[in-house]
Design a protein around this motif. Sequence first.
Motif: not given
Length: 86
Positions: A3-12
């Motif tokens: 459910g996480t967005s691409l931006g959240a995964r990139f930031y992580r």
Amino acid sequence: MAGTSLGARFYRQIKRHPGLIPMIGFIGLGMGSAALYLLRLALRSPDVCWDRKNNPEPWNRLSPNDQYKVTSSGSMVALHPLISWS
């Protein structure tokens, strides 16, 4: 994770691996430079014709004084040692 967005995964990923920041910066700089160079070629080169009705052959507008080649020397330089201009 589904459910996480691409931006959240990139930031992580950036937070976990800070060594990726320079690599992403250099890749972005290279892609931006390539895009600007292609834009320059498309807009400034006399070989590219965007308006076929009003100007079908833009290379004929060049005067003999216009510098179109990379160098303005009168001699031809071979790009490969085995190629000769005779």
